[in-house]
Motif scaffolding. Structure first.
Motif, PDB file in Angstrom:
ATOM      1  N   THR A 133     -11.967  -4.289  -9.825  1.00  0.00           N
ATOM      2  CA  THR A 133     -11.948  -4.445  -8.374  1.00  0.00           C
ATOM      3  C   THR A 133     -10.535  -4.323  -7.809  1.00  0.00           C
ATOM      4  N   ALA A 134      -9.520  -4.630  -8.636  1.00  0.00           N
ATOM      5  CA  ALA A 134      -8.144  -4.407  -8.193  1.00  0.00           C
ATOM      6  C   ALA A 134      -7.883  -2.910  -8.008  1.00  0.00           C
ATOM      7  N   LEU A 135      -8.452  -2.085  -8.886  1.00  0.00           N
ATOM      8  CA  LEU A 135      -8.345  -0.633  -8.732  1.00  0.00           C
ATOM      9  C   LEU A 135      -9.008  -0.157  -7.440  1.00  0.00           C
ATOM     10  N   TYR A 197      -7.607  11.188 -12.465  1.00  0.00           N
ATOM     11  CA  TYR A 197      -7.807  10.804 -11.065  1.00  0.00           C
ATOM     12  C   TYR A 197      -7.479   9.351 -10.711  1.00  0.00           C
ATOM     13  N   LEU A 198      -7.404   8.424 -11.684  1.00  0.00           N
ATOM     14  CA  LEU A 198      -7.123   7.040 -11.310  1.00  0.00           C
ATOM     15  C   LEU A 198      -5.670   6.894 -10.865  1.00  0.00           C
ATOM     16  N   PRO A 199      -5.430   6.182  -9.780  1.00  0.00           N
ATOM     17  CA  PRO A 199      -4.058   6.042  -9.264  1.00  0.00           C
ATOM     18  C   PRO A 199      -3.285   4.942  -9.972  1.00  0.00           C
ATOM     19  N   ASP A 200      -1.969   5.010  -9.863  1.00  0.00           N
ATOM     20  CA  ASP A 200      -1.107   3.961 -10.390  1.00  0.00           C
ATOM     21  C   ASP A 200      -0.936   2.895  -9.316  1.00  0.00           C
ATOM     22  N   ASN A 201      -0.449   1.699  -9.722  1.00  0.00           N
ATOM     23  CA  ASN A 201      -0.231   0.628  -8.751  1.00  0.00           C
ATOM     24  C   ASN A 201       0.776   1.045  -7.693  1.00  0.00           C
TER      25      ASN A 201
END
Length: 463
Positions: A133-135, A197-201
């Motif tokens: 959920t943080a993502l 595709y997943l982003p970094d913080n």
């Protein structure tokens, strides 16, 4: 564990571009889906596994318990690691560990090999669910976070409902080893999509280190809590229970005390000082306690009291997750315009009404009498969960999203554990009309959740 490969930058306020957002959501949905399915997929095969591995049913149940316990004792630790090293890294590392250990489970030829692999698989699942959920908070624009939570609730509802069905299909075609082997191609697909595709913080926490001692204390505290609840349920030695309670109180006291002195605590007690956050966590625990009270007691009621078959029971329980699937995405859009306290209060009130109607079913109900009541329960639960989860995540500071995500998952696990323990205690203490008593108790928890949710209306909506 995961290389810094093709990291997509993200605007903290705007999230990912729409075309990339869909792929990122797919990566989170696949990972969460297989981790949730594996909570229940092995249940159906336990008798077969016990026969093949030469173990008793009471021992074989640890194949399920080991997975659940590993998630519970490590969830907050992986959430903290996500805040420090990045949610993307922890999530993909979890997927990798989950996939590898699924392969070990599929090849296991002894009870201890399978149980050990399930423990490691549980750690992988904790890494996935601890930062999921943080993502979502950095994938979606702030104003659309509720939609992401709605999709997440839908995935969890479908996965929870699909576990036993998928297991039955697989077992009709092959051995129980395939229950775990199917995770491997899904895990590989998740890794590939996630790497791209997943982003970094967008926000980095500087000068923060992982507190290993707090990690150990957290594991012991939650491990003892689960052990005691299970021990009370199964009538373990009284002396052992008393010693365990004292140990839990002492270790838990020093654990919480240590967390209060930390700037970034593993157990985010500082976030509990935010009124809307703490109230949302409380309502989440109550809602999942009520859900588990109902979901565990209903099969006994349907089969033993109403004499429905196993297959019919499974079909009759299906309207609950279907209703949640329909309502959860809608609630994700409504929370953009309506305060989560209002939606949550309405949702839990509907949930309580559905549970009460199930408790007062006529003596010889038709299948339709059961179906529409379960649909009401699922609708109320779906209307509550999405806005509540969205509030928990968005009310925490951006650099504490991992801690908030971990607390969200911990609240769910704690509620489910409390519900399961109460079912066992009620069945032991109230041998007549046990299921009905469980449903009345579930109604009470839903009412408490509705009241607390209503109190959140006085709190400003998270920005």
């Amino acid at each position: 564990m995961i290389l810094q490969n093709h990291i997509i930058p993200v605007n903290e306020n705007g999230g990912l571009p729409l075309s990339k957002r869909y792929w990122a959501i797919l990566a989170t949905a696949l990972g969460v889906g297989i981790s949730v399915i594996d909570v229940t997929i092995a249940n159906v095969a336990l008798p077969t596994i016990a026969h093949d591995l030469g173990t008793s049913p009471s021992v074989t149940i640890w194949i399920v318990n080991a997975y659940q316990m590993a998630i519970t004792i490590s969830l907050l630790s992986f959430s903290s690691l996500g805040d420090i090293y990045g949610y993307r890294k922890i999530y993909l590392s979890g997927v990798l560990l989950f996939s590898i250990t699924s392969g070990i489970c599929a090849c296991a030829d002894s009870f201890w090999t399978l149980t050990t692999a399930r423990i490691l698989q549980g750690f992988g699942a904790a890494a996935i669910t601890g930062v999921n959920t943080a993502l979502l908070r950095i994938i979606y624009p702030k104003r659309f976070l509720g939609r992401g939570m709605g999709i997440n609730a839908l995935v969890i509802a479908v996965s929870t409902a699909a576990g036993p069905t998928i297991a039955s299909i697989i077992l009709s075609l092959g051995s129980w080893h395939w229950l775990f082997a199917i995770n491997i191609p899904v895990g590989i697909a998740t890794l590939i999509i996630g790497l791209i595709y997943l982003p970094d913080n967008p926000v980095k926490v500087t000068g923060r280190h992982f507190d290993k001692f707090s990690c150990l204390m957290n594991a012991v505290t939650f491990g003892l809590l689960i052990f005691l609840l299970e021990g009370i349920t199964h009538k373990e030695n009284t002396t052992l229970i008393i010693v365990g309670v004292f140990a839990l109180l002492i270790i838990g006291y020093f654990f919480v005390r240590r967390q209060l002195r930390q700037q970034f605590p593993l157990l985010p007690v500082d976030l509990m000082r935010i009124p809307i956050f703490s109230m949302s966590i409380g309502t989440s625990i109550c809602s999942f306690t009520g859900q588990m009270l109902a979901m565990l007691s209903l099969p006994f009621f349907l089969q033993e009291t109403l004499k429905r078959s196993d297959v019919t029971t499974g079909l009759l329980l299906t309207p609950w997750p279907i209703a949640t699937m329909i309502i959860a995405p809608l609630a994700g859009r409504l929370v953009e315009r309506i305060h989560a306290g209002i939606l949550g209060s309405i949702g839990m009130t509907i949930f309580a009404i559905g549970l009460f109607l199930l408790a007062v079913l006529p003596s010889n109900p038709t299948n339709m009498d059961i179906i529409w009541r379960l649909f009401i329960c699922g609708s109320g639960f779906g209307l509550f969960q999405t806005p509540n989860n969205s509030t928990i995540i968005s009310s925490a500071p951006s650099n504490r999203s991992g801690g908030a995500s971990g607390m969200l998952g911990t609240a769910r696990l704690l509620g489910q554990t409390l519900g399961a323990t109460q079912v066992a205690m009620i069945f032991y203490l109230v041998p007549i009309n046990s299921s009905q008593t469980c449903l009345y108790s579930a109604t009470g928890f839903a009412i408490v959740a509705a009241i607390v949710s209503c109190l959140r209306i006085s709190q400003p909506r998270p920005l």
